[in-house]
Enzyme design. Structure first.
Site, PDB file in Angstrom:
ATOM      1  N   ASP A  13       0.850  -1.192   0.000  1.00  0.00           N
ATOM      2  CA  ASP A  13       0.000   0.000   0.000  1.00  0.00           C
ATOM      3  C   ASP A  13       0.884   1.240   0.000  1.00  0.00           C
ATOM      4  O   ASP A  13       1.756   1.397   0.860  1.00  0.00           O
ATOM      5  CB  ASP A  13      -0.935   0.014   1.210  1.00  0.00           C
ATOM      6  N   GLU A  15       1.411   5.485  -0.145  1.00  0.00           N
ATOM      7  CA  GLU A  15       0.856   6.829   0.040  1.00  0.00           C
ATOM      8  C   GLU A  15       1.648   7.755  -0.876  1.00  0.00           C
ATOM      9  O   GLU A  15       2.820   7.488  -1.167  1.00  0.00           O
ATOM     10  CB  GLU A  15       0.968   7.286   1.499  1.00  0.00           C
ATOM     11  N   ASP A 110      -1.953   1.423  -6.815  1.00  0.00           N
ATOM     12  CA  ASP A 110      -0.569   1.252  -6.341  1.00  0.00           C
ATOM     13  C   ASP A 110       0.356   0.799  -7.486  1.00  0.00           C
ATOM     14  O   ASP A 110       1.487   1.261  -7.593  1.00  0.00           O
ATOM     15  CB  ASP A 110      -0.546   0.258  -5.167  1.00  0.00           C
ATOM     16  N   HIS A 166      -4.942   5.245   5.826  1.00  0.00           N
ATOM     17  CA  HIS A 166      -4.124   6.064   4.915  1.00  0.00           C
ATOM     18  C   HIS A 166      -2.676   6.191   5.371  1.00  0.00           C
ATOM     19  O   HIS A 166      -1.970   7.105   4.928  1.00  0.00           O
ATOM     20  CB  HIS A 166      -4.736   7.458   4.674  1.00  0.00           C
ATOM     21  N   ASP A 171      -2.430   0.304   6.304  1.00  0.00           N
ATOM     22  CA  ASP A 171      -3.340  -0.137   5.240  1.00  0.00           C
ATOM     23  C   ASP A 171      -2.924  -1.530   4.747  1.00  0.00           C
ATOM     24  O   ASP A 171      -3.771  -2.408   4.556  1.00  0.00           O
ATOM     25  CB  ASP A 171      -3.344   0.854   4.068  1.00  0.00           C
TER      26      ASP A 171
HETATM   27  P1  AMP Z   1      -4.851   5.238   0.337  1.00  0.00           P
HETATM   28  O1  AMP Z   1      -4.067   3.976   0.099  1.00  0.00           O
HETATM   29  O2  AMP Z   1      -6.319   5.084   0.312  1.00  0.00           O
HETATM   30  O3  AMP Z   1      -4.371   5.787   1.642  1.00  0.00           O
HETATM   31  O4  AMP Z   1      -4.500   6.270  -0.794  1.00  0.00           O
HETATM   32  C1  AMP Z   1      -3.253   6.321  -1.426  1.00  0.00           C
HETATM   33  C2  AMP Z   1      -2.987   7.730  -1.898  1.00  0.00           C
HETATM   34  O5  AMP Z   1      -4.028   8.168  -2.765  1.00  0.00           O
HETATM   35  C3  AMP Z   1      -2.934   8.786  -0.791  1.00  0.00           C
HETATM   36  O6  AMP Z   1      -1.657   8.867  -0.177  1.00  0.00           O
HETATM   37  C4  AMP Z   1      -3.225  10.049  -1.599  1.00  0.00           C
HETATM   38  O7  AMP Z   1      -2.104  10.465  -2.337  1.00  0.00           O
HETATM   39  C5  AMP Z   1      -4.255   9.559  -2.593  1.00  0.00           C
HETATM   40  N1  AMP Z   1      -5.604   9.782  -2.065  1.00  0.00           N
HETATM   41  C6  AMP Z   1      -6.359   8.917  -1.337  1.00  0.00           C
HETATM   42  N2  AMP Z   1      -7.545   9.457  -1.009  1.00  0.00           N
HETATM   43  C7  AMP Z   1      -7.535  10.709  -1.529  1.00  0.00           C
HETATM   44  C8  AMP Z   1      -8.473  11.802  -1.559  1.00  0.00           C
HETATM   45  N3  AMP Z   1      -9.664  11.700  -0.969  1.00  0.00           N
HETATM   46  N4  AMP Z   1      -8.109  12.925  -2.198  1.00  0.00           N
HETATM   47  C9  AMP Z   1      -6.908  13.042  -2.817  1.00  0.00           C
HETATM   48  N5  AMP Z   1      -6.001  12.051  -2.843  1.00  0.00           N
HETATM   49  C10 AMP Z   1      -6.295  10.918  -2.208  1.00  0.00           C
HETATM   50 MG    MG Z   2      -3.024   3.713   1.940  1.00  0.00          MG
END
Ligand code: AMP
Ligand code: MG
Length: 188
Positions: A13, A15, A110, A166, A171
């Site tokens: 996962d 970020e 990813d 996040h 995650d």
């Molecule tokens: P996640 O694995 O769901 O934490 O998301 C991976 C990456 O996607 C995050 O570090 C952000 O760069 C981007 N991301 C996730 N959710 C959002 C959101 N609501 N708005 C903008 N970017 C997002």
């Molecule tokens: Mg994440």
């Protein structure tokens, strides 16, 4: 295609830099954290974990939105190595102990982000062509077409979300908990 030689599910996962006002377009987002776990497909235990922050170069200053979303601080990325060094550490972790793995993640984001960052930094993509989209498999497992976010999927299975949503490593652990249950229990 999954092969018999894949003894481990490598659940990753990422970020990345982000914003909520268009200042960082999708094609300029960069990985700021790699979180990964090796899920043993014989025991369903996590045998090893990898977590590193990455210093972004295109938009080195994290937005308030990104810090709020991910809880990753400016100093976390300022003190981190850049992508080529971290990807080298990541490969070392994988291939020194787990040569037979299959790359898995929640959705295709990813994988696409890895491809983008590898192209930008001119380093080879570290995985083969094989990739398991656990988000897609989750919908198939439930027999529905709806796509679930990770938090909603945990809720659907009655699994508690552990750690900070996040954050890459948290995650990855939570996705592993979902996959373990999908692979060892019938849907209720
Ligand atoms: P996640 O694995 O769901 O934490 O998301 C991976 C990456 O996607 C995050 O570090 C952000 O760069 C981007 N991301 C996730 N959710 C959002 C959101 N609501 N708005 C903008 N970017 C997002
Ligand atoms: Mg994440």
């Amino acid at each position: 295609m999954e092969t018999k030689r894949s003894h481990y599910y490598l659940i990753v996962d990422l970020e990345a830099t982000c914003c909520n006002n268009g200042t960082i377009p999708r094609h300029e987002m960069e990985i700021i954290e790699i979180g990964a776990v090796m899920l043993n497909r014989a025991t369903w235990e996590i045998d090893s974990e990898f977590q590193q922050f990455i210093q972004p170069v295109r938009h080195p200053q994290l937005t308030a939105f990104c810090t709020e979303l991910t809880s990753i601080q400016q100093q976390d990325v300022d003190q981190a190595s850049r992508f080529p060094e971290v990807i080298s550490n990541f490969k070392e972790w994988i291939y020194s102990s787990f040569p037979h793995y299959v790359f898995c993640s929640w959705g295709n984001y990813d994988k696409k982000q890895f491809i983008q960052d590898c192209a930008f930094h001119n380093v080879p993509y570290p995985f083969g062509s094989e990739h398991i989209n656990i988000k897609e498999e989750f919908s198939e497992y439930l027999g529905v077409s709806k796509r679930y976010g990770m938090a909603l999927a945990l809720n659907e299975l009655g699994i508690e979300l552990k750690g900070t949503h996040h954050r890459g490593i948290d995650d990855a652990r939570n996705i592993a908990a979902i996959y373990r249950q999908m692979k060892t229990q019938k849907p209720s």
